[in-house]
Design a protein around this motif. Structure first.
Motif, PDB file in Angstrom:
ATOM      1  N   GLU A 100       6.285 -94.259   1.852  1.00 37.00           N
ATOM      2  CA  GLU A 100       4.447 -93.782   2.666  1.00 37.00           C
ATOM      3  C   GLU A 100       4.354 -92.295   2.813  1.00 37.00           C
ATOM      4  O   GLU A 100       5.620 -91.777   3.375  1.00 37.00           O
ATOM      5  CB  GLU A 100       4.078 -94.790   3.914  1.00 37.00           C
ATOM      6  CG  GLU A 100       3.999 -95.566   2.517  1.00 37.00           C
ATOM      7  CD  GLU A 100       2.346 -97.057   3.331  1.00 37.00           C
ATOM      8  OE1 GLU A 100       1.617 -96.324   4.222  1.00 37.00           O
ATOM      9  OE2 GLU A 100       3.112 -97.619   3.406  1.00 37.00           O
ATOM     10  N   ASN A 102       2.287 -89.225   5.237  1.00 40.46           N
ATOM     11  CA  ASN A 102       1.308 -89.310   6.303  1.00 40.46           C
ATOM     12  C   ASN A 102       0.921 -88.220   6.793  1.00 40.46           C
ATOM     13  O   ASN A 102       1.622 -87.895   6.324  1.00 40.46           O
ATOM     14  CB  ASN A 102       2.077 -89.637   7.792  1.00 40.46           C
ATOM     15  CG  ASN A 102       1.245 -89.976   8.561  1.00 40.46           C
ATOM     16  OD1 ASN A 102      -0.306 -90.325   8.318  1.00 40.46           O
ATOM     17  ND2 ASN A 102       1.751 -89.195  10.068  1.00 40.46           N
ATOM     18  N   TRP A 118       7.176 -88.045   5.449  1.00 38.78           N
ATOM     19  CA  TRP A 118       7.688 -89.213   4.805  1.00 38.78           C
ATOM     20  C   TRP A 118       7.521 -90.121   6.232  1.00 38.78           C
ATOM     21  O   TRP A 118       8.260 -90.109   7.399  1.00 38.78           O
ATOM     22  CB  TRP A 118       9.138 -88.989   4.952  1.00 38.78           C
ATOM     23  CG  TRP A 118       8.895 -88.770   3.004  1.00 38.78           C
ATOM     24  CD1 TRP A 118       9.675 -87.276   2.885  1.00 38.78           C
ATOM     25  CD2 TRP A 118       8.936 -89.619   2.175  1.00 38.78           C
ATOM     26  NE1 TRP A 118       9.276 -86.863   1.771  1.00 38.78           N
ATOM     27  CE2 TRP A 118       8.899 -88.036   1.164  1.00 38.78           C
ATOM     28  CE3 TRP A 118       8.232 -90.098   1.637  1.00 38.78           C
ATOM     29  CZ2 TRP A 118       8.851 -88.320  -0.509  1.00 38.78           C
ATOM     30  CZ3 TRP A 118       7.708 -90.159  -0.477  1.00 38.78           C
ATOM     31  CH2 TRP A 118       8.112 -89.177  -0.445  1.00 38.78           C
ATOM     32  N   SER A 119       7.052 -91.261   6.110  1.00 38.73           N
ATOM     33  CA  SER A 119       6.872 -92.709   6.725  1.00 38.73           C
ATOM     34  C   SER A 119       6.956 -93.943   6.339  1.00 38.73           C
ATOM     35  O   SER A 119       7.030 -94.005   5.622  1.00 38.73           O
ATOM     36  CB  SER A 119       5.294 -92.422   7.276  1.00 38.73           C
ATOM     37  OG  SER A 119       4.784 -93.462   8.134  1.00 38.73           O
ATOM     38  N   ARG A 121       5.628 -97.598   6.594  1.00 39.44           N
ATOM     39  CA  ARG A 121       4.331 -98.295   6.329  1.00 39.44           C
ATOM     40  C   ARG A 121       3.699 -98.550   7.814  1.00 39.44           C
ATOM     41  O   ARG A 121       2.336 -98.464   7.950  1.00 39.44           O
ATOM     42  CB  ARG A 121       4.264 -99.775   5.321  1.00 39.44           C
ATOM     43  CG  ARG A 121       2.869-100.718   5.399  1.00 39.44           C
ATOM     44  CD  ARG A 121       1.694 -99.591   5.450  1.00 39.44           C
ATOM     45  NE  ARG A 121       0.643-100.536   4.714  1.00 39.44           N
ATOM     46  CZ  ARG A 121      -0.384-100.331   4.580  1.00 39.44           C
ATOM     47  NH1 ARG A 121      -0.641 -98.796   4.453  1.00 39.44           N
ATOM     48  NH2 ARG A 121      -1.353-100.957   3.835  1.00 39.44           N
ATOM     49  N   LYS A 123       4.775 -97.447  11.147  1.00 40.60           N
ATOM     50  CA  LYS A 123       4.593 -96.046  11.496  1.00 40.60           C
ATOM     51  C   LYS A 123       3.400 -95.143  11.227  1.00 40.60           C
ATOM     52  O   LYS A 123       2.827 -94.562  11.855  1.00 40.60           O
ATOM     53  CB  LYS A 123       5.933 -94.923  11.655  1.00 40.60           C
ATOM     54  CG  LYS A 123       5.391 -93.704  12.143  1.00 40.60           C
ATOM     55  CD  LYS A 123       6.819 -92.790  11.639  1.00 40.60           C
ATOM     56  CE  LYS A 123       6.549 -91.580  12.993  1.00 40.60           C
ATOM     57  NZ  LYS A 123       7.182 -89.947  12.080  1.00 40.60           N
ATOM     58  N   ASN A 124       3.541 -95.205   9.186  1.00 37.51           N
ATOM     59  CA  ASN A 124       1.979 -95.005   9.707  1.00 37.51           C
ATOM     60  C   ASN A 124       0.538 -95.654   9.450  1.00 37.51           C
ATOM     61  O   ASN A 124      -0.430 -94.707  10.150  1.00 37.51           O
ATOM     62  CB  ASN A 124       1.993 -95.002   7.491  1.00 37.51           C
ATOM     63  CG  ASN A 124       1.529 -93.877   7.195  1.00 37.51           C
ATOM     64  OD1 ASN A 124       0.529 -93.210   7.686  1.00 37.51           O
ATOM     65  ND2 ASN A 124       1.145 -94.396   5.617  1.00 37.51           N
ATOM     66  N   HIS A 127       0.206 -95.414  13.182  1.00 42.05           N
ATOM     67  CA  HIS A 127      -1.046 -93.434  13.342  1.00 42.05           C
ATOM     68  C   HIS A 127      -1.988 -93.828  13.321  1.00 42.05           C
ATOM     69  O   HIS A 127      -2.569 -93.273  13.912  1.00 42.05           O
ATOM     70  CB  HIS A 127       0.431 -92.698  12.675  1.00 42.05           C
ATOM     71  CG  HIS A 127      -0.678 -90.774  12.628  1.00 42.05           C
ATOM     72  ND1 HIS A 127      -1.016 -91.162  11.513  1.00 42.05           N
ATOM     73  CD2 HIS A 127       0.009 -90.000  13.515  1.00 42.05           C
ATOM     74  CE1 HIS A 127      -1.727 -89.724  11.765  1.00 42.05           C
ATOM     75  NE2 HIS A 127      -1.209 -89.072  12.776  1.00 42.05           N
TER      76      HIS A 127
END
Length: 182
Positions: A100, A102, A118-119, A121, A123-124, A127
């Motif tokens: 993912e 972000n 880049w992240s 799922r 962490k996204n 956030h």
């Protein structure tokens, strides 16, 4: 004054600028889009097509159903591509193979390379909750729940009166900072 120079043979991988006494000159770096040789992407998310013109023609993105800008690219077939993914794939290393991307400031339309990362799922989503981009359908009840609680209402009584499950009442009050997790 602003100058934008793009060319599909550029392979520089960052945004740079320099200032003279009178002007700040901004240089937007571009790269060819992988598997789409007639298109380039710049560090600020401008997609340029060279299919019909050697000078190139910037494409106008359209929002998808979630509000993310998208363009249609053609090679053997036509395919819609999100601008933020094109920028990240071209300019941001992804050694951990995260899936993912972000938007750091939470603005889906700000596809500048400095606003993307880049992240995972997880962490996204964290956030999105932390910045208020994602909310529970019950968050609108925070003020009601808080005033009922201040008047001596129990979680059970608030739950029954508002028709909201107790765990959701507790979550909304915690997220709003009224009840601290113990």
């Amino acid at each position: 004054m602003f100058y934008l120079y793009t060319h599909k043979s550029y392979s520089l991988t960052h945004l740079s600028y320099f200032t003279t006494n009178q002007y700040t000159i901004l240089i937007l770096m571009t790269k060819a889009i992988k598997n789409y040789d007639d298109y380039t992407i710049s560090t600020d998310g401008i997609v340029t097509s060279y299919r019909q013109s050697k000078q190139g023609r910037p494409l106008s993105p359209s929002p998808d159903g979630g509000g993310y800008p998208k363009v249609v690219l053609t090679s053997a077939t036509k395919k819609g591509k999100h601008i933020h993914r094109l920028v990240a794939e071209a300019f941001i290393p992804n050694p951990d193979n995260k899936r993912e991307i972000n938007h750091i400031d939470g603005d889906k339309t700000n596809n500048h390379v400095s606003n993307l990362e880049w992240s995972t799922r997880s962490k996204n989503m964290k956030h999105a909750w932390a910045t208020g981009l994602r909310k529970s359908k019950y968050d609108q009840y925070f003020d009601t729940f808080k005033s009922m609680r201040m008047q001596g209402g129990t979680l059970l009584s608030i739950s029954k009166e508002c028709g909201v499950p107790i765990p959701n009442v507790l979550t909304v009050l915690r997220r709003g900072g009224y009840i601290h997790a113990s």
